[in-house]
Design a protein around this motif. Structure first.
Motif, mmCIF file in Angstrom:
data_model
loop_
_atom_site.group_PDB
_atom_site.id
_atom_site.type_symbol
_atom_site.label_atom_id
_atom_site.label_comp_id
_atom_site.label_asym_id
_atom_site.label_seq_id
_atom_site.Cartn_x
_atom_site.Cartn_y
_atom_site.Cartn_z
ATOM 1 N N ARG A 29 6.068 -5.974 5.930
ATOM 2 C CA ARG A 29 4.968 -6.842 6.383
ATOM 3 C C ARG A 29 4.084 -6.164 7.421
ATOM 4 O O ARG A 29 3.036 -6.686 7.775
ATOM 5 C CB ARG A 29 5.522 -8.131 6.997
ATOM 6 N N GLN A 30 4.493 -5.021 7.937
ATOM 7 C CA GLN A 30 3.666 -4.345 8.937
ATOM 8 C C GLN A 30 2.390 -3.835 8.291
ATOM 9 O O GLN A 30 2.369 -3.472 7.117
ATOM 10 C CB GLN A 30 4.414 -3.165 9.559
ATOM 11 N N LEU A 31 1.334 -3.798 9.072
ATOM 12 C CA LEU A 31 0.085 -3.242 8.578
ATOM 13 C C LEU A 31 0.301 -1.780 8.222
ATOM 14 O O LEU A 31 1.066 -1.072 8.881
ATOM 15 C CB LEU A 31 -1.016 -3.400 9.628
ATOM 16 N N TYR A 32 -0.389 -1.330 7.197
ATOM 17 C CA TYR A 32 -0.205 0.026 6.683
ATOM 18 C C TYR A 32 -0.958 1.050 7.523
ATOM 19 O O TYR A 32 -2.084 0.820 7.960
ATOM 20 C CB TYR A 32 -0.682 0.104 5.224
ATOM 21 N N GLY A 33 -0.330 2.194 7.697
ATOM 22 C CA GLY A 33 -0.969 3.368 8.288
ATOM 23 C C GLY A 33 -1.519 3.121 9.674
ATOM 24 O O GLY A 33 -0.872 2.500 10.521
ATOM 25 N N SER A 34 -2.733 3.588 9.892
ATOM 26 C CA SER A 34 -3.366 3.513 11.211
ATOM 27 C C SER A 34 -3.727 2.090 11.611
ATOM 28 O O SER A 34 -4.005 1.823 12.780
ATOM 29 C CB SER A 34 -4.625 4.378 11.241
ATOM 30 N N LEU A 35 -3.704 1.152 10.656
ATOM 31 C CA LEU A 35 -4.126 -0.209 10.977
ATOM 32 C C LEU A 35 -3.166 -0.925 11.917
ATOM 33 O O LEU A 35 -3.594 -1.756 12.717
ATOM 34 C CB LEU A 35 -4.345 -1.029 9.707
ATOM 35 N N GLY B 283 -4.948 2.078 -3.026
ATOM 36 C CA GLY B 283 -4.928 1.310 -1.785
ATOM 37 C C GLY B 283 -4.957 2.201 -0.567
ATOM 38 O O GLY B 283 -5.638 1.913 0.424
ATOM 39 N N GLN B 284 -4.235 3.294 -0.621
ATOM 40 C CA GLN B 284 -4.184 4.228 0.504
ATOM 41 C C GLN B 284 -5.552 4.854 0.775
ATOM 42 O O GLN B 284 -5.915 5.101 1.920
ATOM 43 C CB GLN B 284 -3.138 5.311 0.237
ATOM 44 N N GLN B 285 -6.310 5.077 -0.280
ATOM 45 C CA GLN B 285 -7.618 5.725 -0.138
ATOM 46 C C GLN B 285 -8.654 4.864 0.574
ATOM 47 O O GLN B 285 -9.651 5.382 1.063
ATOM 48 C CB GLN B 285 -8.134 6.150 -1.509
ATOM 49 N N VAL C 146 0.798 -1.226 0.000
ATOM 50 C CA VAL C 146 0.000 0.000 0.000
ATOM 51 C C VAL C 146 0.834 1.280 0.000
ATOM 52 O O VAL C 146 0.475 2.253 -0.672
ATOM 53 C CB VAL C 146 -0.989 -0.002 1.191
ATOM 54 N N ALA C 147 1.932 1.321 0.726
ATOM 55 C CA ALA C 147 2.723 2.546 0.848
ATOM 56 C C ALA C 147 3.353 2.935 -0.481
ATOM 57 O O ALA C 147 3.635 2.086 -1.327
ATOM 58 C CB ALA C 147 3.806 2.361 1.906
ATOM 59 N N ASP C 148 3.601 4.225 -0.650
ATOM 60 C CA ASP C 148 4.265 4.695 -1.873
ATOM 61 C C ASP C 148 5.588 3.986 -2.099
ATOM 62 O O ASP C 148 5.946 3.685 -3.235
ATOM 63 C CB ASP C 148 4.510 6.204 -1.806
ATOM 64 N N HIS C 149 6.323 3.702 -1.039
ATOM 65 C CA HIS C 149 7.624 3.046 -1.152
ATOM 66 C C HIS C 149 7.541 1.521 -1.023
ATOM 67 O O HIS C 149 8.558 0.851 -0.958
ATOM 68 C CB HIS C 149 8.586 3.602 -0.094
ATOM 69 N N GLY C 150 6.317 0.981 -1.025
ATOM 70 C CA GLY C 150 6.139 -0.463 -0.901
ATOM 71 C C GLY C 150 6.751 -1.215 -2.066
ATOM 72 O O GLY C 150 6.846 -0.693 -3.175
ATOM 73 N N LYS C 151 7.163 -2.436 -1.814
ATOM 74 C CA LYS C 151 7.863 -3.244 -2.820
ATOM 75 C C LYS C 151 6.956 -3.714 -3.961
ATOM 76 O O LYS C 151 7.416 -3.988 -5.052
ATOM 77 C CB LYS C 151 8.501 -4.476 -2.166
ATOM 78 N N LEU C 152 5.644 -3.813 -3.700
ATOM 79 C CA LEU C 152 4.674 -4.238 -4.720
ATOM 80 C C LEU C 152 3.371 -3.489 -4.455
ATOM 81 O O LEU C 152 2.340 -4.072 -4.162
ATOM 82 C CB LEU C 152 4.470 -5.763 -4.656
ATOM 83 N N THR C 153 3.443 -2.179 -4.560
ATOM 84 C CA THR C 153 2.353 -1.324 -4.088
ATOM 85 C C THR C 153 1.282 -1.059 -5.141
ATOM 86 O O THR C 153 1.575 -0.945 -6.321
ATOM 87 C CB THR C 153 2.910 0.012 -3.565
ATOM 88 N N HIS D 225 8.528 -9.212 -1.965
ATOM 89 C CA HIS D 225 7.623 -8.380 -1.170
ATOM 90 C C HIS D 225 7.205 -9.164 0.069
ATOM 91 O O HIS D 225 7.255 -10.382 0.096
ATOM 92 C CB HIS D 225 6.391 -7.968 -1.982
ATOM 93 N N ASN D 226 6.783 -8.427 1.095
ATOM 94 C CA ASN D 226 6.330 -9.013 2.360
ATOM 95 C C ASN D 226 7.301 -10.091 2.851
ATOM 96 O O ASN D 226 6.892 -11.175 3.252
ATOM 97 C CB ASN D 226 4.906 -9.561 2.229
ATOM 98 N N ILE D 227 8.561 -9.760 2.836
ATOM 99 C CA ILE D 227 9.619 -10.679 3.260
ATOM 100 C C ILE D 227 9.641 -10.759 4.786
ATOM 101 O O ILE D 227 9.583 -9.736 5.480
ATOM 102 C CB ILE D 227 10.999 -10.225 2.728
ATOM 103 N N LYS D 228 9.732 -11.974 5.288
ATOM 104 C CA LYS D 228 9.775 -12.233 6.724
ATOM 105 C C LYS D 228 10.829 -11.340 7.389
ATOM 106 O O LYS D 228 11.954 -11.237 6.910
ATOM 107 C CB LYS D 228 10.103 -13.703 6.961
ATOM 108 N N GLY D 229 10.423 -10.676 8.475
ATOM 109 C CA GLY D 229 11.339 -9.846 9.244
ATOM 110 C C GLY D 229 11.525 -8.433 8.738
ATOM 111 O O GLY D 229 12.302 -7.672 9.315
ATOM 112 N N THR D 230 10.815 -8.052 7.666
ATOM 113 C CA THR D 230 10.968 -6.693 7.137
ATOM 114 C C THR D 230 9.787 -5.816 7.548
ATOM 115 O O THR D 230 8.703 -6.309 7.871
ATOM 116 C CB THR D 230 11.067 -6.689 5.600
ATOM 117 N N ASP D 231 10.020 -4.510 7.489
ATOM 118 C CA ASP D 231 8.952 -3.552 7.796
ATOM 119 C C ASP D 231 7.815 -3.625 6.783
ATOM 120 O O ASP D 231 6.697 -3.224 7.074
ATOM 121 C CB ASP D 231 9.506 -2.126 7.821
#
Length: 182
Positions: A79-85, A27-29, A15-22, A71-77
């Motif tokens: 994989r964290q939920l986006y934004g307020s989630l 998605g942000q909206q 979802v993030a602008d800098h996400g690996k597969l965004t 993308h969503n590699i184990k142990g990386t940021d």
């Protein structure tokens, strides 16, 4: 409790602008709509499930390795939920029924105990949110349909890489899976 909310792959990498597969801005909206649904379900003490993609770095055996960048590699940021989630998850997990489910395929049912978790709680209806409408949300919906669950897709809480794929999936949910589109 006969209903559950699934939040599918709403992570930094997707979802993030800098996400690996965004899927980026689309998605942000949808973040506020997902946030509100989580609040609703958790306040009603209904199950909220975070189904989150999990990959090992440089896994030569995973089929997505040939299709998408890592993308969503184990142990990386990523994989964290986006934004307020992420903060919302930390808050509600102490007082509401919540599952955090690692998944390694498009569908949240494939290779997980999701079906067993839902049946143990007598859940018959799954509400789907997240990304990507025409990939992970779609494959989760198809498996839910094949397992006999009622499906509700929240149109304002799903999104994808392309508007064409998004529209195709919404039509497929309704016309081929009998899903309710809200």
């Amino acid at each position: 409790m006969s209903e559950a909310l699934l939040v599918i792959d709403f992570t930094i990498d997707f979802v993030a602008d800098h996400g690996k597969l965004t899927c980026g801005k689309p998605g942000q909206q949808i973040e506020p709509a997902i946030h509100a649904l989580i609040e609703q379900f958790s306040s009603e003490k209904q199950l909220v499930i975070y189904a989150v993609d999990l990959h090992e770095e440089n896994d030569p055996y995973h089929p997505e390795t040939k299709l998408f960048p890592p993308h969503n590699i184990k142990g990386t940021d990523g994989r964290q939920l986006y934004g307020s989630l992420q903060q919302q998850y930390e808050q509600i997990k102490t007082h509401s029924p919540v599952l955090y489910l690692d998944k390694t395929r498009y569908s949240a049912f494939a290779g997980t105990d999701l079906d067993m978790q839902l049946r143990a709680r007598n859940i018959t209806t799954v509400h789907l949110t997240g990304v990507c409408t025409d990939i992970c949300v779609l494959h989760t919906a198809v498996d839910a349909y094949n397992l006999g669950y009622q499906i509700v897709v929240h149109e304002q809480a799903v999104q994808s890489f392309s508007s064409e794929g998004h529209t195709f999936a919404l039509n497929h949910f309704k016309n081929s899976l009998g899903a309710t589109i809200l």
